[in-house]
Design an enzyme around this catalytic site. Structure first.
Site, PDB file in Angstrom:
ATOM      1  N   ASP A  98      19.870  17.201 -23.826  1.00  0.00           N
ATOM      2  CA  ASP A  98      18.792  17.432 -23.145  1.00  0.00           C
ATOM      3  C   ASP A  98      18.928  18.057 -21.937  1.00  0.00           C
ATOM      4  O   ASP A  98      17.824  18.025 -20.973  1.00  0.00           O
ATOM      5  CB  ASP A  98      17.390  16.393 -23.318  1.00  0.00           C
ATOM      6  CG  ASP A  98      18.115  15.295 -22.490  1.00  0.00           C
ATOM      7  OD1 ASP A  98      19.138  15.207 -21.766  1.00  0.00           O
ATOM      8  OD2 ASP A  98      17.373  14.109 -22.372  1.00  0.00           O
ATOM      9  N   GLU A 120      21.952  15.322 -31.424  1.00  0.00           N
ATOM     10  CA  GLU A 120      20.966  14.220 -30.687  1.00  0.00           C
ATOM     11  C   GLU A 120      19.430  15.168 -30.731  1.00  0.00           C
ATOM     12  O   GLU A 120      18.888  15.310 -29.541  1.00  0.00           O
ATOM     13  CB  GLU A 120      21.227  13.950 -29.363  1.00  0.00           C
ATOM     14  CG  GLU A 120      20.671  12.680 -28.792  1.00  0.00           C
ATOM     15  CD  GLU A 120      20.923  12.160 -27.533  1.00  0.00           C
ATOM     16  OE1 GLU A 120      20.467  12.767 -26.335  1.00  0.00           O
ATOM     17  OE2 GLU A 120      22.008  11.238 -27.455  1.00  0.00           O
ATOM     18  N   GLU A 134      14.146  17.209 -18.774  1.00  0.00           N
ATOM     19  CA  GLU A 134      15.020  17.163 -20.182  1.00  0.00           C
ATOM     20  C   GLU A 134      13.988  17.153 -21.332  1.00  0.00           C
ATOM     21  O   GLU A 134      14.352  17.550 -22.317  1.00  0.00           O
ATOM     22  CB  GLU A 134      15.736  15.664 -20.048  1.00  0.00           C
ATOM     23  CG  GLU A 134      16.845  15.566 -19.321  1.00  0.00           C
ATOM     24  CD  GLU A 134      16.505  15.558 -17.663  1.00  0.00           C
ATOM     25  OE1 GLU A 134      15.254  15.054 -17.448  1.00  0.00           O
ATOM     26  OE2 GLU A 134      17.348  15.221 -17.181  1.00  0.00           O
ATOM     27  N   HIS A 209      19.204   7.708 -11.489  1.00  0.00           N
ATOM     28  CA  HIS A 209      19.653   8.966 -11.118  1.00  0.00           C
ATOM     29  C   HIS A 209      18.834   9.981 -11.657  1.00  0.00           C
ATOM     30  O   HIS A 209      18.974  11.143 -11.190  1.00  0.00           O
ATOM     31  CB  HIS A 209      21.040   9.556 -11.888  1.00  0.00           C
ATOM     32  CG  HIS A 209      20.909   9.578 -12.969  1.00  0.00           C
ATOM     33  ND1 HIS A 209      20.946   8.837 -14.254  1.00  0.00           N
ATOM     34  CD2 HIS A 209      20.946  10.890 -14.010  1.00  0.00           C
ATOM     35  CE1 HIS A 209      20.899   9.294 -15.549  1.00  0.00           C
ATOM     36  NE2 HIS A 209      20.764  10.652 -15.254  1.00  0.00           N
ATOM     37  N   ARG A 211      15.971  12.785 -12.278  1.00  0.00           N
ATOM     38  CA  ARG A 211      15.428  13.804 -11.264  1.00  0.00           C
ATOM     39  C   ARG A 211      13.643  13.352 -11.096  1.00  0.00           C
ATOM     40  O   ARG A 211      13.331  13.335  -9.905  1.00  0.00           O
ATOM     41  CB  ARG A 211      15.538  15.200 -11.596  1.00  0.00           C
ATOM     42  CG  ARG A 211      16.683  15.877 -11.323  1.00  0.00           C
ATOM     43  CD  ARG A 211      16.683  17.291 -11.833  1.00  0.00           C
ATOM     44  NE  ARG A 211      18.164  17.849 -11.463  1.00  0.00           N
ATOM     45  CZ  ARG A 211      18.470  18.647 -10.657  1.00  0.00           C
ATOM     46  NH1 ARG A 211      17.809  19.098 -10.105  1.00  0.00           N
ATOM     47  NH2 ARG A 211      19.769  19.211 -10.740  1.00  0.00           N
ATOM     48  N   HIS A 242      25.730   7.240  -9.057  1.00  0.00           N
ATOM     49  CA  HIS A 242      25.800   8.922  -9.172  1.00  0.00           C
ATOM     50  C   HIS A 242      26.112   9.642  -8.199  1.00  0.00           C
ATOM     51  O   HIS A 242      25.773   9.448  -7.104  1.00  0.00           O
ATOM     52  CB  HIS A 242      24.530   9.363  -9.815  1.00  0.00           C
ATOM     53  CG  HIS A 242      24.499  10.636 -10.661  1.00  0.00           C
ATOM     54  ND1 HIS A 242      24.352  11.835 -10.222  1.00  0.00           N
ATOM     55  CD2 HIS A 242      24.194  10.585 -12.094  1.00  0.00           C
ATOM     56  CE1 HIS A 242      24.337  12.853 -11.021  1.00  0.00           C
ATOM     57  NE2 HIS A 242      24.270  12.246 -12.233  1.00  0.00           N
TER      58      HIS A 242
HETATM   59  C1  UD1 Z   1      22.079  15.904 -15.092  1.00  0.00           C
HETATM   60  C2  UD1 Z   1      21.002  16.242 -16.295  1.00  0.00           C
HETATM   61  C3  UD1 Z   1      20.404  14.959 -16.730  1.00  0.00           C
HETATM   62  C4  UD1 Z   1      21.412  13.863 -17.027  1.00  0.00           C
HETATM   63  C5  UD1 Z   1      22.380  13.705 -15.895  1.00  0.00           C
HETATM   64  C6  UD1 Z   1      23.470  12.636 -16.282  1.00  0.00           C
HETATM   65  C7  UD1 Z   1      19.851  18.449 -15.963  1.00  0.00           C
HETATM   66  C8  UD1 Z   1      18.654  19.045 -15.339  1.00  0.00           C
HETATM   67  N1  UD1 Z   1      20.040  16.962 -15.690  1.00  0.00           N
HETATM   68  O1  UD1 Z   1      21.600  15.647 -14.090  1.00  0.00           O
HETATM   69  O2  UD1 Z   1      19.656  15.014 -17.669  1.00  0.00           O
HETATM   70  O3  UD1 Z   1      20.959  12.565 -17.321  1.00  0.00           O
HETATM   71  O4  UD1 Z   1      23.031  14.988 -15.667  1.00  0.00           O
HETATM   72  O5  UD1 Z   1      24.057  12.150 -15.336  1.00  0.00           O
HETATM   73  O6  UD1 Z   1      20.748  18.858 -16.790  1.00  0.00           O
HETATM   74  N2  UD1 Z   1      27.587  15.930  -8.598  1.00  0.00           N
HETATM   75  C9  UD1 Z   1      28.749  16.113  -8.350  1.00  0.00           C
HETATM   76  N3  UD1 Z   1      29.809  15.749  -9.211  1.00  0.00           N
HETATM   77  C10 UD1 Z   1      29.753  15.558 -10.480  1.00  0.00           C
HETATM   78  C11 UD1 Z   1      28.372  15.479 -10.748  1.00  0.00           C
HETATM   79  C12 UD1 Z   1      27.346  15.768 -10.019  1.00  0.00           C
HETATM   80  O7  UD1 Z   1      28.917  16.206  -7.202  1.00  0.00           O
HETATM   81  O8  UD1 Z   1      30.676  15.232 -11.397  1.00  0.00           O
HETATM   82  C13 UD1 Z   1      26.432  16.181  -7.613  1.00  0.00           C
HETATM   83  C14 UD1 Z   1      26.218  17.761  -7.438  1.00  0.00           C
HETATM   84  O9  UD1 Z   1      26.051  17.707  -6.175  1.00  0.00           O
HETATM   85  C15 UD1 Z   1      25.291  18.238  -8.337  1.00  0.00           C
HETATM   86  C16 UD1 Z   1      24.435  16.974  -8.265  1.00  0.00           C
HETATM   87  O10 UD1 Z   1      25.273  15.859  -8.508  1.00  0.00           O
HETATM   88  O11 UD1 Z   1      24.626  19.266  -7.696  1.00  0.00           O
HETATM   89  C17 UD1 Z   1      23.273  17.024  -9.344  1.00  0.00           C
HETATM   90  O12 UD1 Z   1      23.964  17.353 -10.730  1.00  0.00           O
HETATM   91  P1  UD1 Z   1      23.044  17.769 -11.702  1.00  0.00           P
HETATM   92  O13 UD1 Z   1      23.832  18.306 -12.990  1.00  0.00           O
HETATM   93  O14 UD1 Z   1      22.295  19.101 -11.310  1.00  0.00           O
HETATM   94  O15 UD1 Z   1      21.956  17.042 -12.268  1.00  0.00           O
HETATM   95  P2  UD1 Z   1      21.776  15.365 -12.620  1.00  0.00           P
HETATM   96  O16 UD1 Z   1      21.139  14.601 -11.642  1.00  0.00           O
HETATM   97  O17 UD1 Z   1      23.330  15.071 -12.546  1.00  0.00           O
HETATM   98  N1  UDP Z   2      28.385   6.198 -17.506  1.00  0.00           N
HETATM   99  C1  UDP Z   2      29.660   6.175 -17.118  1.00  0.00           C
HETATM  100  N2  UDP Z   2      29.911   5.898 -15.888  1.00  0.00           N
HETATM  101  C2  UDP Z   2      28.997   5.442 -14.864  1.00  0.00           C
HETATM  102  C3  UDP Z   2      27.862   5.452 -15.269  1.00  0.00           C
HETATM  103  C4  UDP Z   2      27.511   5.803 -16.325  1.00  0.00           C
HETATM  104  O1  UDP Z   2      30.497   6.286 -17.946  1.00  0.00           O
HETATM  105  O2  UDP Z   2      29.428   5.209 -13.770  1.00  0.00           O
HETATM  106  C5  UDP Z   2      28.128   6.479 -18.808  1.00  0.00           C
HETATM  107  C6  UDP Z   2      27.242   5.633 -19.660  1.00  0.00           C
HETATM  108  O3  UDP Z   2      27.897   4.215 -20.432  1.00  0.00           O
HETATM  109  C7  UDP Z   2      26.471   6.355 -20.661  1.00  0.00           C
HETATM  110  C8  UDP Z   2      26.581   7.743 -19.911  1.00  0.00           C
HETATM  111  O4  UDP Z   2      27.530   7.568 -18.863  1.00  0.00           O
HETATM  112  O5  UDP Z   2      27.643   6.729 -21.780  1.00  0.00           O
HETATM  113  C9  UDP Z   2      25.179   8.141 -19.313  1.00  0.00           C
HETATM  114  O6  UDP Z   2      25.204   9.071 -18.441  1.00  0.00           O
HETATM  115  P1  UDP Z   2      23.930   9.329 -17.419  1.00  0.00           P
HETATM  116  O7  UDP Z   2      23.494   8.132 -17.162  1.00  0.00           O
HETATM  117  O8  UDP Z   2      24.635   9.836 -16.353  1.00  0.00           O
HETATM  118  O9  UDP Z   2      22.852  10.332 -18.124  1.00  0.00           O
HETATM  119  P2  UDP Z   2      21.926  10.171 -19.337  1.00  0.00           P
HETATM  120  O10 UDP Z   2      22.479   9.369 -20.518  1.00  0.00           O
HETATM  121  O11 UDP Z   2      20.794   9.648 -18.656  1.00  0.00           O
HETATM  122  O12 UDP Z   2      21.539  11.490 -19.707  1.00  0.00           O
END
Ligand code: UD1
Ligand code: UDP
Length: 381
Positions: A98, A120, A134, A209, A211, A242
Site C-alpha cells: 500500500d 498483499e 495507504e 512512523h 503519516r 524511523h
Molecule cells: C513509507 C510508506 C508507508 C510505510 C513506510 C514504512 C508511503 C506514502 N508511505 O512511509 O506506507 O509504512 O514507508 O516505513 O509510501 N528516510 C530516509 N532513509 C530511508 C527511509 C526514509 O532518510 O531509508 C526519510 C527521508 O527523509 C524520507 C522520509 O524518511 O523523505 C519519509 O520517507 P517516505 O517513504 O516518504 O515515507 P514513510 O513515512 O517512510
Molecule cells: N522493521 C525493521 N527494523 C526496524 C523497524 C521495523 O526491520 O527498525 C521491520 C518490521 O519488523 C516489519 C517492517 O519493518 O517487518 C515494518 O515496516 P514499517 O513499520 O516501516 O512499515 P509498515 O509495515 O507500517 O508499512
C-alpha cells in the site's frame, strides 16, 4: 509461453521484507525469469533488507529525497519505470501492499499495458483517510492490477465486493515466510542493542512512523510512552526510530533523556525480529509488525484508531489502543500489571499465513500463464 518474465517492483523497508522471500522463490522456478527493480523510495532502510536477504536489484531508480512529498514519489516512480519496462520487457509486474511505490508502479504498468500482480491485496480499513495515503494506494492498486494475491479469505472478499472478480488467489502473507529467514538464532548485530542492559527488565519494542500520526497523535502517543516509562521503572522501552525527519524530531524532543527509553537507529530485519522475540510486548503503528508479533506470541498495542488487519484483533492478541494518551497508558498498564490480561494476549496465533505464501503466489503465476494445470490450494488458518 516458454518463460514468464516477472519484474518485482518495491521501494520501502516493509515491501522489501515481504517481497524478498517471494523474489527468492521466483528465482528458483524454472519457468520464470525473475528480476527486481527497486524504486528506493527508502534508501538506507531498503538497502539493509536487501543485504539481509542477499538480493541485488537489476534496476534501481534511486528516487529518495529528504522530506519527499507524495507527489514527488509518485512522479519519480512513474517516469522512471517506463524506461525500466522498455528494457526488462516483463510479462508481469509485481507490486506489494500500500505504499506510494505500490500505487505508482501499478499505474506505470497499466500505462505500459502490462499485467500487474498485487501481493498483499484486499486489506481495507474502509476509511479513505486512514491510514493515509495507504488505504487509497491499496484500493487503487486493486483496480489497476490483474492478479491479486490476498493473504486471507476476508481480504479476497473485500476485493470481490469492489467488483474484482478474476485472478484472486488466497495465499497467506509472505511476511510469515520472511520470518523463517530472520527470526532464528540469537544475538544482535546492532551495537546499540548489544549495549543495552536487558537483565531482569521487561522490554517493550516500540515503533511509530505513520503519516496520519504526524502532529498531535504522535505527541499524544509519545506522552503516553513517557508516562508508561515513568510508572514502570523495570520496563525498558526500545524504539528504533524511523529515518523520517518528522518522526526523529518528535521522538528526540518528547522521548529523549528518559533513562528507560532507548532511542536507537533503525534495525535490520534480523535484529528487529530477535528484539520482538525477546520482548514482553510491542507497541506500534506499523502494519507489518501487527502481523509478525502475533506469530511470535507477543501482545501488540496498535497506536492507531483503525486497522486493516482485524484478524489478530479478533484472535485476541492485538488491541487497538488509539492515539489518546490516557487510553494507551491504561491498556499498557493493564498488560504490565494484570497477569491474566497478559496471558490472554500472549499467545502465538497465525491468522496471516503458514509460511507457504510465496510458493502459492509462484504457483498462481505459473497457473495464470498456463504453465500449471491447477491453481494453488487456498491458505486457511
Ligand atoms: C513509507 C510508506 C508507508 C510505510 C513506510 C514504512 C508511503 C506514502 N508511505 O512511509 O506506507 O509504512 O514507508 O516505513 O509510501 N528516510 C530516509 N532513509 C530511508 C527511509 C526514509 O532518510 O531509508 C526519510 C527521508 O527523509 C524520507 C522520509 O524518511 O523523505 C519519509 O520517507 P517516505 O517513504 O516518504 O515515507 P514513510 O513515512 O517512510
Ligand atoms: N522493521 C525493521 N527494523 C526496524 C523497524 C521495523 O526491520 O527498525 C521491520 C518490521 O519488523 C516489519 C517492517 O519493518 O517487518 C515494518 O515496516 P514499517 O513499520 O516501516 O512499515 P509498515 O509495515 O507500517 O508499512
Amino acid at each position: 509461453m516458454a518463460e514468464i518474465r516477472v519484474l518485482s517492483v518495491f521501494g520501502t523497508r516493509p515491501e522489501a521484507i515481504k517481497m524478498a522471500p517471494l523474489a527468492i522463490e521466483l528465482g528458483r522456478r524454472e519457468g520464470i525469469k525473475s528480476q527486481i527493480c527497486v524504486t528506493a523510495q527508502h534508501r538506507e532502510m531498503l538497502d539493509g533488507v536487501l543485504a539481509v536477504f542477499g538480493l541485488r536489484p537489476d534496476y534501481d531508480l534511486d528516487i529518495m529525497r529528504p522530506g519527499q512529498t507524495l507527489a514527488d514519489i509518485t512522479s519519480r516512480v512513474l517516469s522512471g519505470l517506463a524506461a525500466v519496462f522498455e528494457s526488462a520487457k516483463p510479462d508481469l509486474v509485481l507490486v506489494h501492499g500500500d505504499t506510494t511505490t505500490t500505487f505508482a508502479a501499478a499505474l506505470a504498468a497499466f500505462y505500459s499495458k502490462l499485467g500487474c500482480g498485487h501481493v498483499e491485496a484486499g486489506l481495507r480499513t474502509f476509511d479513505r483517510w486512514s491510514p493515509y495515503p495507504e488505504e487509497m494506494n491499496r484500493r487503487l492498486a486493486g483496480q489497476l492490477c490483474t492478479l491479486h494475491f490476498a493473504p486471507t479469505a476476508r481480504n479476497a472478499e473485500n476485493l470481490r465486493r469492489e467488483g474484482v472478480e478474476g485472478g484472486v488467489f488466497i495465499t497467506g502473507n509472505t511476511v510469515i515466510d520472511a520470518l523463517a529467514y530472520t527470526a532464528r538464532g540469537e544475538g544482535f548485530s546492532s551495537g546499540e542493542l548489544r549495549a543495552l542492559d536487558f537483565a531482569g527488565r521487561r522490554v517493550i519494542t516500540l515503533t511509530c512512523h505513520r503519516r496520519e500520526n504526524y502532529g498531535q497523535p504522535m505527541e499524544n502517543i509519545f506522552a503516553a510512552v513517557r508516562e508508561i516509562a515513568a510508572r514502570f521503572p523495570d520496563v525498558l522501552i526500545v524504539y528504533p526510530v524511523h529515518l523520517s525527519p518528522v518522526v526523529r524530531e518528535a521522538a528526540g524532543r518528547l522521548l529523549g533523556g528518559a533513562g528507560n527509553i532507548a532511542l536507537i537507529e533503525p534495525l535490520d530485519a534480523v535484529d528487529m525480529h530477535r528484539l520482538m522475540a525477546r520482548s514482553y510486548m510491542v507497541m506500534t503503528d506499523s502494519g507489518g509488525i501487527q502481523e509478525e508479533a502475533p506469530a511470535l506470541g507477543k501482545p501488540v498495542l496498535v497506536l492507531r484508531r483503525e486497522t486493516e488487519r482485524p484478524e489478530a484483533v479478533e484472535a485476541g492478541t492485538v488491541a487497538l489502543a488509539g492515539t489518546e494518551t490516557e487510553d494507551i497508558v491504561r491498556l499498557a498498564s493493564s498488560l504490565l500489571t494484570d497477569e491474566e490480561a497478559y496471558a490472554g494476549m500472549a499467545r502465538a496465533v497465525n491468522p496471516y499465513g503458514d509460511g507457504h505464501a510465496c510458493g502459492r503466489i509462484a504457483d498462481a503465476i505459473e497457473y495464470s500463464f498456463g504453465l500449471r494445470a491447477a491453481p494453488p490450494t487456498e491458505f486457511r488458518p
